[in-house]
Design an enzyme around this catalytic site. Sequence first.
Site, PDB file in Angstrom:
ATOM      1  N   HIS A  55     -40.942   0.002 -34.541  1.00 37.30           N
ATOM      2  CA  HIS A  55     -42.291   0.005 -35.132  1.00 37.30           C
ATOM      3  C   HIS A  55     -42.323   0.658 -36.508  1.00 37.30           C
ATOM      4  CE1 HIS A  55     -44.344  -0.489 -30.900  1.00 37.30           C
ATOM      5  NE2 HIS A  55     -43.755  -1.587 -31.328  1.00 37.30           N
ATOM      6  N   CYS A  97     -45.940   0.158 -57.223  1.00 38.84           N
ATOM      7  CA  CYS A  97     -44.651  -0.148 -56.583  1.00 38.84           C
ATOM      8  C   CYS A  97     -43.533  -0.133 -57.619  1.00 38.84           C
ATOM      9  CB  CYS A  97     -44.749  -1.523 -55.916  1.00 38.84           C
ATOM     10  SG  CYS A  97     -43.169  -2.154 -55.321  1.00 38.84           S
ATOM     11  N   LEU A 111     -44.399  11.005 -17.747  1.00 43.07           N
ATOM     12  CA  LEU A 111     -45.251  12.038 -17.144  1.00 43.07           C
ATOM     13  C   LEU A 111     -45.796  11.557 -15.807  1.00 43.07           C
ATOM     14  CD1 LEU A 111     -46.275  14.850 -17.861  1.00 43.07           C
ATOM     15  CD2 LEU A 111     -48.264  13.784 -18.945  1.00 43.07           C
ATOM     16  N   GLU A 112     -46.130  10.292 -15.751  1.00 46.22           N
ATOM     17  CA  GLU A 112     -46.688   9.698 -14.524  1.00 46.22           C
ATOM     18  C   GLU A 112     -46.269   8.231 -14.495  1.00 46.22           C
ATOM     19  OE1 GLU A 112     -50.669  10.500 -15.615  1.00 46.22           O
ATOM     20  OE2 GLU A 112     -50.678   8.927 -17.118  1.00 46.22           O
ATOM     21  N   ALA A 145     -41.328  15.256 -20.415  1.00 50.05           N
ATOM     22  CA  ALA A 145     -40.050  14.773 -20.947  1.00 50.05           C
ATOM     23  C   ALA A 145     -39.061  15.911 -21.174  1.00 50.05           C
ATOM     24  CB  ALA A 145     -40.289  14.010 -22.256  1.00 50.05           C
TER      25      ALA A 145
HETATM   26  N1  APR Z   1     -43.593  13.732 -21.217  1.00 46.11           N
HETATM   27  C1  APR Z   1     -43.398  12.476 -20.744  1.00 46.11           C
HETATM   28  N2  APR Z   1     -44.328  11.509 -20.827  1.00 46.11           N
HETATM   29  C2  APR Z   1     -45.494  11.810 -21.414  1.00 46.11           C
HETATM   30  C3  APR Z   1     -45.775  13.094 -21.937  1.00 46.11           C
HETATM   31  C4  APR Z   1     -44.760  14.074 -21.822  1.00 46.11           C
HETATM   32  N3  APR Z   1     -44.911  15.325 -22.284  1.00 46.11           N
HETATM   33  N4  APR Z   1     -47.026  13.084 -22.454  1.00 46.11           N
HETATM   34  C5  APR Z   1     -47.500  11.858 -22.264  1.00 46.11           C
HETATM   35  N5  APR Z   1     -46.598  11.085 -21.638  1.00 46.11           N
HETATM   36  C6  APR Z   1     -46.684   9.672 -21.263  1.00 46.11           C
HETATM   37  C7  APR Z   1     -48.079   9.222 -20.917  1.00 46.11           C
HETATM   38  O1  APR Z   1     -48.335   9.428 -19.532  1.00 46.11           O
HETATM   39  C8  APR Z   1     -48.032   7.747 -21.284  1.00 46.11           C
HETATM   40  O2  APR Z   1     -47.600   6.960 -20.182  1.00 46.11           O
HETATM   41  O3  APR Z   1     -46.310   8.921 -22.396  1.00 46.11           O
HETATM   42  C9  APR Z   1     -46.982   7.678 -22.398  1.00 46.11           C
HETATM   43  C10 APR Z   1     -47.566   7.461 -23.799  1.00 46.11           C
HETATM   44  O4  APR Z   1     -48.158   6.207 -23.857  1.00 46.11           O
HETATM   45  P1  APR Z   1     -48.899   5.688 -25.180  1.00 46.11           P
HETATM   46  O5  APR Z   1     -49.815   6.742 -25.691  1.00 46.11           O
HETATM   47  O6  APR Z   1     -49.487   4.361 -24.876  1.00 46.11           O
HETATM   48  O7  APR Z   1     -47.711   5.554 -26.246  1.00 46.11           O
HETATM   49  P2  APR Z   1     -46.657   4.383 -26.400  1.00 46.11           P
HETATM   50  O8  APR Z   1     -46.346   3.759 -25.097  1.00 46.11           O
HETATM   51  O9  APR Z   1     -45.544   4.920 -27.200  1.00 46.11           O
HETATM   52  O10 APR Z   1     -47.467   3.337 -27.275  1.00 46.11           O
HETATM   53  C11 APR Z   1     -46.812   2.157 -27.683  1.00 46.11           C
HETATM   54  O11 APR Z   1     -48.692   1.570 -28.999  1.00 46.11           O
HETATM   55  O12 APR Z   1     -50.408   2.010 -30.482  1.00 46.11           O
HETATM   56  C12 APR Z   1     -49.121   1.561 -30.347  1.00 46.11           C
HETATM   57  O13 APR Z   1     -47.608   1.415 -32.088  1.00 46.11           O
HETATM   58  C13 APR Z   1     -48.125   2.336 -31.157  1.00 46.11           C
HETATM   59  O14 APR Z   1     -45.782   2.636 -30.707  1.00 46.11           O
HETATM   60  C14 APR Z   1     -47.072   2.735 -30.152  1.00 46.11           C
HETATM   61  C15 APR Z   1     -47.292   1.741 -29.029  1.00 46.11           C
END
Ligand code: APR
Length: 244
Positions: free
Chosen positions: A117, A144, A212-213, A229
């Site tokens: 990304h 640019c 986390l879940e 994590a």
């Molecule tokens: N340890 C492990 N997992 C965690 C922790 C932690 N400390 N804190 C949060 N999480 C988990 C949450 O439970 C959730 O399932 O991490 C996940 C984060 O999910 P998102 O917020 O949706 O992030 P992500 O999956 O990376 O999003 C994907 O969405 O908006 C776009 O481009 C953006 O790259 C991003 C993509």
Amino acid sequence: MPQSFTPEKNSNIVILTGAGTSQESGLETFRDPDGIWSKVRIEDVATPEAFAKDPDAVHDFYNMRRARHRVATANPNPAHLALARLEAQWVGEVTVITQNVDLLHESGGTQNLIHMHGVHSKARCNHCQYIVEWQGDMSTADVCDGCSCAGGLRPHVVWFGETPLELDRIQGALLECDLFLSIGTSGNVYPAAGFVSVVQQVGRAHTVELNLEPSLGADKFDEGRYGPATAIVPAYVDHLLESL
Ligand code: APR
């Protein structure tokens, strides 16, 4: 730690990471209750249409995020460090594919890394596609270096509706994968959320979710490890390295 699948020593490990991996370094996730998408709308800041309609608002959002990420980059957490340790000590190939636009995997020591990304620390010109390192704020007045035009520079991140980067390299890694780990991602965004299905179709990889879940796609994985994590990733890496 419960009994777990142990891969062959020279097997290939592919690791997909998301915002949860960096949460304990002080960066917000997107879809947790206090996440970024609970405060701003995707369609206002993270699409090409948003940038065409109101580039100043998009720049404001990314300038704020870039500043936070610049500070956090000095602070890789034990999950980032554990993945770098795995890469350094594992006999087979370890590939980290991250959806994160921070530089915490790099600062933690990971080398074989794909930023699917993009990254906050670069700008790209919409006029000529020139890519340049970018640390401070960005605005429509910036010129640019590639084409000498103003108004085209944008964050080098992949917005909704755009194609992620390095998909060929990702596909190659997934096809050769023996152990697939998905860490700290909610499984909402494709194609990343579909990687587990790709490796399962190939048919040789064991798949583990560390989060986390349980995520949206938790039932697609052979195994799940749940908790912060910084606790579960180092423990799982220790388990893998103990098998060497
Ligand atoms: N340890 C492990 N997992 C965690 C922790 C932690 N400390 N804190 C949060 N999480 C988990 C949450 O439970 C959730 O399932 O991490 C996940 C984060 O999910 P998102 O917020 O949706 O992030 P992500 O999956 O990376 O999003 C994907 O969405 O908006 C776009 O481009 C953006 O790259 C991003 C993509």
